[in-house]
Design an enzyme around this catalytic site. Structure first.
Site, PDB file in Angstrom:
ATOM      1  N   CYS A  56      52.084  37.583  33.776  1.00 14.16           N
ATOM      2  CA  CYS A  56      51.175  37.943  34.860  1.00 14.16           C
ATOM      3  C   CYS A  56      51.422  37.049  36.076  1.00 14.16           C
ATOM      4  O   CYS A  56      51.917  35.931  35.952  1.00 14.16           O
ATOM      5  CB  CYS A  56      49.734  37.771  34.408  1.00 14.16           C
ATOM      6  SG  CYS A  56      49.273  38.773  32.981  1.00 14.16           S
ATOM      7  N   GLU A  97      49.346  35.379  37.896  1.00  7.34           N
ATOM      8  CA  GLU A  97      48.597  34.131  37.890  1.00  7.34           C
ATOM      9  C   GLU A  97      49.351  33.041  37.142  1.00  7.34           C
ATOM     10  O   GLU A  97      49.473  31.912  37.613  1.00  7.34           O
ATOM     11  CB  GLU A  97      47.224  34.332  37.236  1.00  7.34           C
ATOM     12  CG  GLU A  97      46.355  35.332  37.944  1.00  7.34           C
ATOM     13  CD  GLU A  97      46.487  36.763  37.410  1.00  7.34           C
ATOM     14  OE1 GLU A  97      47.635  37.246  37.200  1.00  7.34           O
ATOM     15  OE2 GLU A  97      45.448  37.407  37.205  1.00  7.34           O
ATOM     16  N   CYS A 128      43.462  38.333  33.235  1.00  8.30           N
ATOM     17  CA  CYS A 128      43.357  38.639  31.811  1.00  8.30           C
ATOM     18  C   CYS A 128      42.976  37.369  31.047  1.00  8.30           C
ATOM     19  O   CYS A 128      42.956  36.263  31.608  1.00  8.30           O
ATOM     20  CB  CYS A 128      44.670  39.213  31.291  1.00  8.30           C
ATOM     21  SG  CYS A 128      46.002  37.990  31.145  1.00  8.30           S
ATOM     22  N   CYS A 136      45.618  34.525  31.149  1.00  2.29           N
ATOM     23  CA  CYS A 136      45.646  33.833  32.439  1.00  2.29           C
ATOM     24  C   CYS A 136      44.431  32.928  32.602  1.00  2.29           C
ATOM     25  O   CYS A 136      44.549  31.801  33.093  1.00  2.29           O
ATOM     26  CB  CYS A 136      45.726  34.835  33.591  1.00  2.29           C
ATOM     27  SG  CYS A 136      47.330  35.650  33.682  1.00  2.29           S
TER      28      CYS A 136
END
Length: 163
Positions: free
Chosen positions: A73, A75, A112, A115
């Protein structure tokens, strides 16, 4: 039995104009970062920009893989990149922006679970909060003061030892 309610304060901005100049810049950097995302499977592009205590901004975007668990991801790409090139430098804020090739993302997309856990690890390590700013490609901007706000019962290293 005892019951407790856990909650947090969320600031909602209708426009980037309501943000400070540095927050506007950080959000703009997250939006720019999402354009370079590699998302051929989901068509969902996410960009993240990390503001460090020294004023540096480090960007990241989602990187998908045909073997889904192998991607990362935005992040985590941004936070891990910041940790790799500026070890020991505290993270002040993470801005996240999402868009889709298939529809208009008009509400903020929150990180998520992986993260959230990764960012809170940095928050715990640096012993200071990391504020989170979220926005779709248009629409309101959500801001919370700490990752602990949106992950209130976080796992920490304290569970891994008896001391």
């Amino acid at each position: 039995m005892q019951k407790k309610q856990i909650g947090f304060e969320l600031s909602i901005y209708e426009s980037p104009d309501e943000l400070s100049q540095i927050e506007q810049k950080l959000l703009s950097e997250a939006e720019a970062a999402r354009e370079n995302a590699y998302s051929p499977y989901s068509n969902f592009k996410v960009g993240a920009a990390v503001l460090l205590e020294n004023g540096e901004i480090v960007k990241g975007n989602n990187q998908e893989n045909a073997s889904y668990p192998s991607g990362l991801c935005a992040e985590r790409v941004a936070v891990f990149h910041a940790g790799a090139i500026y070890p020991g430098m505290a993270i002040k804020t993470v801005a996240i922006s999402a868009t889709s090739k298939d529809y208009v993302v008009d509400s903020p997309a929150a990180p998520c679970g992986n993260c959230r856990q990764s960012i809170i690890e940095y928050e715990q390590k640096q012993k200071s909060p990391i504020s989170i700013m979220l926005r779709g490609e248009v629409g309101p901007i959500y801001k919370c003061n700490s990752m602990a706000d949106i992950l209130p019962l976080a796992f920490s290293s304290s569970f891994l030892s008896d001391s």
